[in-house]
Scaffold this active site. Structure first.
Site, short mmCIF file in Angstrom:
data_model
loop_
_atom_site.label_atom_id
_atom_site.label_comp_id
_atom_site.label_asym_id
_atom_site.label_seq_id
_atom_site.Cartn_x
_atom_site.Cartn_y
_atom_site.Cartn_z
N ASP A 16 0.79 -1.24 0.00
CA ASP A 16 0.00 0.00 0.00
C ASP A 16 0.82 1.30 0.00
O ASP A 16 0.61 2.17 0.85
CB ASP A 16 -0.95 0.01 1.21
CG ASP A 16 -1.95 -1.13 1.18
OD1 ASP A 16 -2.02 -1.84 0.17
OD2 ASP A 16 -2.67 -1.29 2.19
N HIS A 60 -17.82 1.81 1.90
CA HIS A 60 -17.19 0.68 2.55
C HIS A 60 -17.53 0.63 4.04
O HIS A 60 -17.54 1.66 4.72
CB HIS A 60 -15.67 0.71 2.36
CG HIS A 60 -15.03 -0.61 2.62
ND1 HIS A 60 -14.46 -0.94 3.82
CD2 HIS A 60 -14.91 -1.71 1.83
CE1 HIS A 60 -13.99 -2.17 3.76
NE2 HIS A 60 -14.25 -2.66 2.56
N HIS A 89 -10.76 6.47 3.12
CA HIS A 89 -9.43 6.48 2.52
C HIS A 89 -9.38 5.52 1.33
O HIS A 89 -10.14 4.56 1.24
CB HIS A 89 -8.36 6.09 3.54
CG HIS A 89 -8.49 4.67 4.01
ND1 HIS A 89 -9.40 4.28 4.97
CD2 HIS A 89 -7.83 3.53 3.65
CE1 HIS A 89 -9.30 2.98 5.18
NE2 HIS A 89 -8.36 2.49 4.38
N LYS A 117 -7.19 -4.75 -2.86
CA LYS A 117 -7.89 -5.37 -1.72
C LYS A 117 -8.86 -4.37 -1.10
O LYS A 117 -8.77 -3.17 -1.33
CB LYS A 117 -6.89 -5.88 -0.69
CG LYS A 117 -5.90 -4.84 -0.19
CD LYS A 117 -4.79 -5.48 0.62
CE LYS A 117 -3.81 -4.45 1.14
NZ LYS A 117 -4.39 -3.51 2.09
N CYS A 162 -1.70 -3.62 7.59
CA CYS A 162 -1.69 -4.38 6.34
C CYS A 162 -0.39 -5.14 6.11
O CYS A 162 -0.42 -6.29 5.64
CB CYS A 162 -2.01 -3.46 5.17
SG CYS A 162 -3.70 -2.80 5.26
#
Length: 216
Positions: A16, A60, A89, A117, A162
């Site tokens: 990321d 989300h 984000h 993802k 992550c």
């Protein structure tokens, strides 16, 4: 500690390296941009490079804004377990979701694969291998096996979310995992039992057999 030697069964997983996770972004990690030149240089040394990219729809379920009255960084219970609620984000198609300019001519150019993802509204996805239900795969495991990868080296953002979940899942699917502390940065949220999320994942690393080292 023995010197780390990169070989043909190694893959670099860059987690990321996106605008929203760098200072000034919606979920900026302190110092997140500082690690990108080092990641670029490291990518030149690996036979296989994979990047991950958070890629959320605007509605989300991990966004605090989608839960009436919820505070950012509070925790709610989802069908798959506890979920931290984040600021909006890495929304699909936005500048914040794009790779930071400092990796576009480096690690991103070297990437053989990009794993997107967090694309499904109802479940978050920290790990490069599985969504947060720990069952739904991203396809990375099969890809790496087909390429003959035995060991994954992780760098990026954030060290305690992550990147950490990716390293821990690598071990679960039978790969060796190394995470580079000098080329990662942590959010380091406080946790109820004391310490921070960074402290917690380092305990998890020791238990799982993930090697957390400075750099290579």
């Amino acid at each position: 500690m023995a010197a780390f030697k990169i070989d043909r069964a190694d893959a670099l997983i860059v987690v990321d390296p996106q605008n929203d996770f760098c200072p000034g972004g919606a979920l900026g990690v302190p110092g997140g941009d500082e690690i990108l030149p080092g990641i670029n240089a490291l990518a030149e040394r690996f036979p296989l490079v994979v990047l991950t990219q958070d890629w959320h729809p605007p509605d989300h379920s991990s966004f605090a804004s989608n839960h009436r009255g919820a505070m950012v960084y509070s925790t709610v219970e989802m069908p798959y377990g506890p979920q931290i609620l984040w600021p909006d984000h890495c929304v699909q198609g936005t500048k914040g979701a794009q790779f930071h300019r400092d990796v576009l001519d480096g690690a991103a150019r070297r990437a053989h694969l990009v794993i997107r993802k967090g694309t499904h509204r109802d479940i978050d996805s920290y790990s490069a291998f599985y969504e947060n239900d720990h069952r739904t795969p991203t396809g990375l495991t099969g890809y790496l096996r087909d390429k003959g990868v035995k060991r994954c080296v992780f760098a990026g953002l954030a060290y305690d979310f992550c990147a950490a979940w990716s390293a821990l899942d690598a071990v679960k699917v039978g790969l060796q995992a190394v995470i580079l502390k000098d080329l990662s940065r942590a959010i380091a949220l406080p946790i109820a039992e004391g310490g921070t999320t960074e402290d917690a994942v380092e305990r998890d690393f020791r238990e799982a057999g993930v090697r957390a080292i400075g750099s290579i």
